[in-house]
Scaffold this motif. Sequence first.
Motif, short mmCIF file in Angstrom:
data_model
loop_
_atom_site.label_atom_id
_atom_site.label_comp_id
_atom_site.label_asym_id
_atom_site.label_seq_id
_atom_site.Cartn_x
_atom_site.Cartn_y
_atom_site.Cartn_z
N GLY A 131 0.83 -1.19 0.00
CA GLY A 131 0.00 0.00 0.00
C GLY A 131 0.86 1.24 0.00
N THR A 132 0.59 2.16 -0.93
CA THR A 132 1.35 3.40 -1.04
C THR A 132 0.40 4.59 -0.97
N LEU A 133 0.71 5.54 -0.09
CA LEU A 133 -0.01 6.80 0.00
C LEU A 133 0.97 7.89 -0.41
N ASP A 134 0.79 8.41 -1.62
CA ASP A 134 1.71 9.38 -2.21
C ASP A 134 1.11 10.78 -2.10
N LEU A 135 1.65 11.56 -1.17
CA LEU A 135 1.17 12.92 -0.90
C LEU A 135 2.23 13.96 -1.26
N GLN A 136 3.20 13.59 -2.08
CA GLN A 136 4.32 14.47 -2.41
C GLN A 136 3.89 15.79 -3.04
N ASN A 137 2.78 15.78 -3.79
CA ASN A 137 2.32 16.99 -4.47
C ASN A 137 1.18 17.69 -3.74
N ALA A 138 0.86 17.25 -2.53
CA ALA A 138 -0.15 17.94 -1.73
C ALA A 138 0.42 19.25 -1.20
N ASP A 139 -0.45 20.23 -0.97
CA ASP A 139 -0.02 21.52 -0.44
C ASP A 139 0.43 21.41 1.01
N SER A 140 -0.24 20.57 1.78
CA SER A 140 0.10 20.33 3.19
C SER A 140 -0.55 19.02 3.61
N VAL A 141 -0.03 18.43 4.71
CA VAL A 141 -0.55 17.15 5.19
C VAL A 141 -0.70 17.22 6.71
N VAL A 142 -1.90 16.86 7.19
CA VAL A 142 -2.15 16.71 8.62
C VAL A 142 -2.75 15.32 8.82
N ILE A 143 -2.05 14.47 9.56
CA ILE A 143 -2.54 13.14 9.91
C ILE A 143 -2.68 13.11 11.42
N ASN A 144 -3.91 12.88 11.90
CA ASN A 144 -4.21 12.87 13.34
C ASN A 144 -5.02 11.61 13.64
N VAL A 145 -4.32 10.53 14.00
CA VAL A 145 -4.96 9.23 14.19
C VAL A 145 -4.44 8.55 15.45
N ASP A 146 -5.11 7.48 15.84
CA ASP A 146 -4.61 6.66 16.94
C ASP A 146 -3.45 5.80 16.47
N GLN A 147 -3.63 5.08 15.36
CA GLN A 147 -2.62 4.15 14.84
C GLN A 147 -2.25 4.50 13.41
N LEU A 148 -0.95 4.68 13.16
CA LEU A 148 -0.41 4.82 11.81
C LEU A 148 0.44 3.59 11.57
N ARG A 149 -0.07 2.66 10.72
CA ARG A 149 0.61 1.38 10.48
C ARG A 149 1.01 1.30 9.01
N ILE A 150 2.30 1.10 8.78
CA ILE A 150 2.87 1.10 7.43
C ILE A 150 3.65 -0.20 7.26
N GLY A 151 3.15 -1.11 6.42
CA GLY A 151 3.82 -2.39 6.19
C GLY A 151 3.80 -3.27 7.43
N THR A 152 2.59 -3.57 7.91
CA THR A 152 2.46 -4.36 9.14
C THR A 152 1.57 -5.58 8.91
N THR A 153 1.89 -6.64 9.63
CA THR A 153 1.08 -7.85 9.58
C THR A 153 0.95 -8.42 10.98
N SER A 154 -0.25 -8.84 11.31
CA SER A 154 -0.49 -9.46 12.62
C SER A 154 -0.84 -10.93 12.46
N SER A 155 -0.61 -11.47 11.25
CA SER A 155 -0.88 -12.88 11.00
C SER A 155 0.41 -13.68 11.14
N GLY A 156 0.28 -14.99 11.05
CA GLY A 156 1.44 -15.84 11.28
C GLY A 156 2.01 -16.51 10.05
N SER A 157 1.84 -15.96 8.86
CA SER A 157 2.41 -16.60 7.67
C SER A 157 3.38 -15.66 6.97
N SER A 158 4.37 -16.23 6.32
CA SER A 158 5.36 -15.42 5.60
C SER A 158 4.76 -14.86 4.33
N SER A 159 5.01 -13.60 4.10
CA SER A 159 4.63 -12.94 2.85
C SER A 159 5.22 -11.54 2.89
N ALA A 160 5.21 -10.88 1.74
CA ALA A 160 5.68 -9.51 1.67
C ALA A 160 4.51 -8.58 1.94
#
Length: 168
Positions: free
Chosen positions: A71-100
């Motif tokens: 998953g890619t979130l590309d905001l490079q050309n945005a005027d400004s960015v405000v992220i206000n969240v409980d959890q910011l998860r980037i490249g995460t897995t909570s399962s038990g199998s191998s994968s990318a």
Amino acid sequence: DGLLCSLYVSDGSFTVTAGGLSTDDITVGLGDSAAATATVTVNGGAVRIGNGTESVDLGRKSTNNGNNATGTLDLQNADSVVINVDQLRIGTTSSGSSSAVLGHLLLSDAGANTITATSVAVGDSVVPGNTGGTSTIQFGGGSNTVNTDTFSIGVRKSQASVTIDAGG
């Protein structure tokens, strides 16, 4: 505001060409039911995500299967960015199998970027691990502010990197 709005792009791409983006939570590239490669791109305007209790998930898997997810979130050309969240998860897995399971957050190159989150995780996997690449946050060349209790980079069998563009 006051409306609950979620943006969910499991596979494929979604592009905002002008006017910015405002949403409560966002999921890009979820590999729970099938392999997924997804990108959300914002090419102008201000970006606002969350009101403090939501989640951002970029490249995520929570089921025990062999599906890859990016998953890619590309905001490079945005005027400004405000992220206000409980959890910011980037490249995460909570399962038990191998994968990318990979996530990428590319923040505004010219405008101010502000992230407020209880927890930021860039690359995190339970046994047996997250194989096949590196999850990333790329801060822009303008002002970058992060307010968080926990900032984890490349933990529990995952690779991750955080970079800041020149001037940032």
